[in-house]
Design a protein around this motif. Structure first.
Motif, PDB file in Angstrom:
ATOM      1  N   PRO A   1      -6.024  90.943  10.427  1.00 48.35           N
ATOM      2  CA  PRO A   1      -5.116  91.379   9.360  1.00 48.35           C
ATOM      3  C   PRO A   1      -3.855  90.519   9.391  1.00 48.35           C
ATOM      4  O   PRO A   1      -3.789  89.598  10.191  1.00 48.35           O
TER       5      PRO A   1
ATOM      6  N   ARG B   1     -13.427  97.682  16.939  1.00 45.27           N
ATOM      7  CA  ARG B   1     -13.627  98.330  15.635  1.00 45.27           C
ATOM      8  C   ARG B   1     -14.701  97.633  14.816  1.00 45.27           C
ATOM      9  O   ARG B   1     -15.001  96.448  15.029  1.00 45.27           O
ATOM     10  N   GLN B   2     -15.255  98.371  13.876  1.00 45.77           N
ATOM     11  CA  GLN B   2     -16.387  97.904  13.089  1.00 45.77           C
ATOM     12  C   GLN B   2     -16.053  96.624  12.317  1.00 45.77           C
ATOM     13  O   GLN B   2     -16.842  95.675  12.286  1.00 45.77           O
ATOM     14  N   GLU B   3     -14.840  96.557  11.753  1.00 41.52           N
ATOM     15  CA  GLU B   3     -14.487  95.358  10.981  1.00 41.52           C
ATOM     16  C   GLU B   3     -14.544  94.113  11.861  1.00 41.52           C
ATOM     17  O   GLU B   3     -15.018  93.053  11.457  1.00 41.52           O
ATOM     18  N   GLU B   4     -14.064  94.230  13.095  1.00 42.67           N
ATOM     19  CA  GLU B   4     -14.065  93.070  14.008  1.00 42.67           C
ATOM     20  C   GLU B   4     -15.485  92.748  14.449  1.00 42.67           C
ATOM     21  O   GLU B   4     -15.880  91.582  14.568  1.00 42.67           O
ATOM     22  N   THR B   5     -16.290  93.795  14.656  1.00 42.57           N
ATOM     23  CA  THR B   5     -17.683  93.575  15.067  1.00 42.57           C
ATOM     24  C   THR B   5     -18.452  92.817  13.992  1.00 42.57           C
ATOM     25  O   THR B   5     -19.179  91.862  14.293  1.00 42.57           O
ATOM     26  N   SER B   6     -18.254  93.205  12.726  1.00 40.84           N
ATOM     27  CA  SER B   6     -19.026  92.521  11.672  1.00 40.84           C
ATOM     28  C   SER B   6     -18.510  91.101  11.466  1.00 40.84           C
ATOM     29  O   SER B   6     -19.307  90.178  11.220  1.00 40.84           O
ATOM     30  N   ILE B   7     -17.222  90.883  11.643  1.00 45.36           N
ATOM     31  CA  ILE B   7     -16.685  89.514  11.533  1.00 45.36           C
ATOM     32  C   ILE B   7     -17.247  88.655  12.661  1.00 45.36           C
ATOM     33  O   ILE B   7     -17.695  87.528  12.460  1.00 45.36           O
TER      34      ILE B   7
ATOM     35  N   TRP C   1      -5.200  99.168   8.932  1.00 46.22           N
ATOM     36  CA  TRP C   1      -4.895  97.756   8.609  1.00 46.22           C
ATOM     37  C   TRP C   1      -4.370  97.716   7.176  1.00 46.22           C
ATOM     38  O   TRP C   1      -5.092  98.028   6.226  1.00 46.22           O
TER      39      TRP C   1
ATOM     40  N   VAL D   1      -6.965  91.457   4.769  1.00 40.33           N
ATOM     41  CA  VAL D   1      -7.780  91.288   5.979  1.00 40.33           C
ATOM     42  C   VAL D   1      -8.656  90.056   5.782  1.00 40.33           C
ATOM     43  O   VAL D   1      -9.396  89.952   4.812  1.00 40.33           O
TER      44      VAL D   1
ATOM     45  N   THR E   1     -11.466  87.283   5.714  1.00 41.55           N
ATOM     46  CA  THR E   1     -12.934  87.353   5.714  1.00 41.55           C
ATOM     47  C   THR E   1     -13.456  86.432   6.820  1.00 41.55           C
ATOM     48  O   THR E   1     -12.725  85.557   7.305  1.00 41.55           O
TER      49      THR E   1
END
Ligand SMILES: C[C@@H]1N[C@@H](C#Cc2ccccc2)[C@H](O)[C@@H]1O
Length: 447
Positions: free
Chosen positions: A281, A328-334, A291, A295, A297
């Motif tokens: 972020p 967190r999920q956002e970091e895992t998918s990135i 956040w 953010v 991509t």
């Protein structure tokens, strides 16, 4: 030349194998994890706007009532039951990170290792175990080098001062300096496989005035751990100059000023080794449950990575696990998306550096030996990647997609006014890609 006792002790890049290994990393992971991860930027159902890892310093309308006292007791509930260092290391490995920078102690002074120089440590939490050791062992096990983040500024220590303005300040700060030295030698002794220290919290006048002490401490640490890598942020010179001394020579082994910011040209780099540390972020390093703002991509971050390597630097992406030890999920998918891209294209990253080629709009050049890697982010409408070679007697002999080795045509496009040779690398119109892709261009000296 100004006479300096505590300026840089070396000009030019380090040439040893340890530093060369650092230079070849390309991609790193930063982890900000500590007591600040428990509130996660908010408290009692209210969220606050600042950087979550600074929440202890918030006050007034920007913080909960009686916040300081509350915060300073939070460690008594720190029990990250979901923490699994091996899981984190596996995820970082799959992302393609070659090194990790881990917060041993952030500005709030809480130690993620059982330091014997303060009670404010992991040993006195319900968790008890040495988190720094768990992280070092887990990441080393998967072949990722570990660097220890250490904040000199320590809000929890009674000797810390923002400036030295009285004899009392001086006495207090002397106790703080002794404490800081003790903790740093403790970290280097306890975690001998750590390759370096990533210093922060060194901007205040109190520390900037410690040129002699910091210089001697840096020498002592390097003697204790030959090959240790320390960035330009650790100390100031005789006149308070940081990162670059009063003679314009970089302090430390690499330029450490690129925080949430990237150089735009090779000239900005001044021939230094450097790393850029970047948040996902806008400006949150520690876990923040909300956040706000933009953010990044995965492809924003991949472009920053390729740009960094194209300018001979490393790119370090920050992760902020929550108070229970979850990424967190956002970091895992990135991490997954970046990892998928790296699995196909890491040859254009690892061990690569700046190519002396004119920057083109379609993307970035990276180079390793006689191979140029063209990473395409902006595919031209005419499918022609312009390449301009100024080095006389050098010409491209072969071009192909890195992903599948399928050949790509090289068109001679004559010379420009500077008498440089121009070429078009022609992407087949039928080649479709919704992701950045890499074309390899092999060069050779023409007879
Ligand atoms: C690596 C990053 N450096 C720390 C900072 C800061 C800072 C200090 C003063 C003004 C603006 C930002 C952040 O908390 C994070 O640890």
């Amino acid at each position: 030349q100004i006479s300096l006792k505590h300026g840089s002790h070396r000009s030019g890049k380090r040439t040893d194998a340890t530093m060369q290994r650092w230079r070849e990393y390309g991609l790193g992971q930063f982890i900000h994890w500590g007591i600040y991860s428990i509130p996660g930027g908010g408290w009692d159902g209210k969220t606050y706007g600042g950087a979550a890892e600074w929440i202890r310093s918030w006050s007034g309308k920007d913080a909960p009532n009686d916040w300081r006292k509350t915060y300073d007791n939070l460690y008594k509930q720190f029990n990250p039951v979901d923490f699994n260092a091996n899981k984190w290391a596996e995820q970082a490995k799959n992302m393609g990170a070659k090194y990790v920078i881990f917060t041993t102690k952030h500005h709030d002074g809480f130690c993620m290792w059982p330091s014997k120089y303060t009670e404010y440590t992991i040993a006195n939490t319900p968790y008890k175990k040495d988190i720094v050791k768990e992280v070092v062992d887990a990441y080393n096990k998967v072949g990722i080098d570990v660097y220890l983040y250490f904040s000199v500024m320590d809000w929890s220590h009674q000797g810390w001062r923002y400036d030295i303005k009285s004899p009392e300040d001086s006495i207090a700060f002397e106790s703080f300096k002794k404490f800081t030295r003790n903790q740093l030698l403790e970290l280097l002794t306890s975690y001998p496989s750590a390759k370096g220290l990533w210093f922060d919290g060194t901007w205040d006048k109190s520390w900037v005035k410690q040129a002699e002490f910091a210089d001697e401490l840096e020498t002592e640490m390097r003697t204790l751990r030959p090959g240790l890598i320390i960035g330009s942020r650790f100390r100031a010179d005789d006149f308070g100059k940081r990162h670059v001394d009063s003679n314009g020579v970089m302090m430390g082994d690499y330029e450490q000023g690129w925080e949430r910011n990237l150089p735009n040209s090779i000239e900005d780099v001044h021939g230094h080794d450097w790393d850029c540390v970047m948040t996902i972020p806008d400006n949150q390093w520690g876990y923040n449950s909300h956040w706000k703002g933009y953010v990044k991509t995965p492809y924003n971050l991949i472009e920053m990575l390729v740009k960094s390597v194209s300018l001979s630097g490393n790119f370090v992406i920050n992760f902020g696990p929550d108070g229970k030890g979850n990424i967190r999920q956002e970091e895992t998918s990135i991490a997954k998306e970046i990892g998928d891209w790296m699995k196909t294209n890491n040859e254009a990253i690892y061990g690569c550096s700046h190519a002396d080629m004119k920057k083109q709009d379609w993307g970035y050049f990276t180079q390793k030996g006689r191979k140029l890697y063209l990473t395409v982010f902006n595919r031209p409408i005419n499918n022609c990647l312009n390449v301009e070679i100024s080095e006389k007697g050098v010409k491209p002999t072969k071009a192909y997609f890195l992903a599948n080795k399928l050949p790509v045509a090289i068109q001679d496009a004559g010379k420009n006014k500077q008498n440089n040779n121009l070429y078009n690398i022609v992407i087949p119109a039928k080649y479709i890609s919704d992701k950045p892709f890499v074309i390899v261009l092999e060069l050779e000296e023409s007879q």
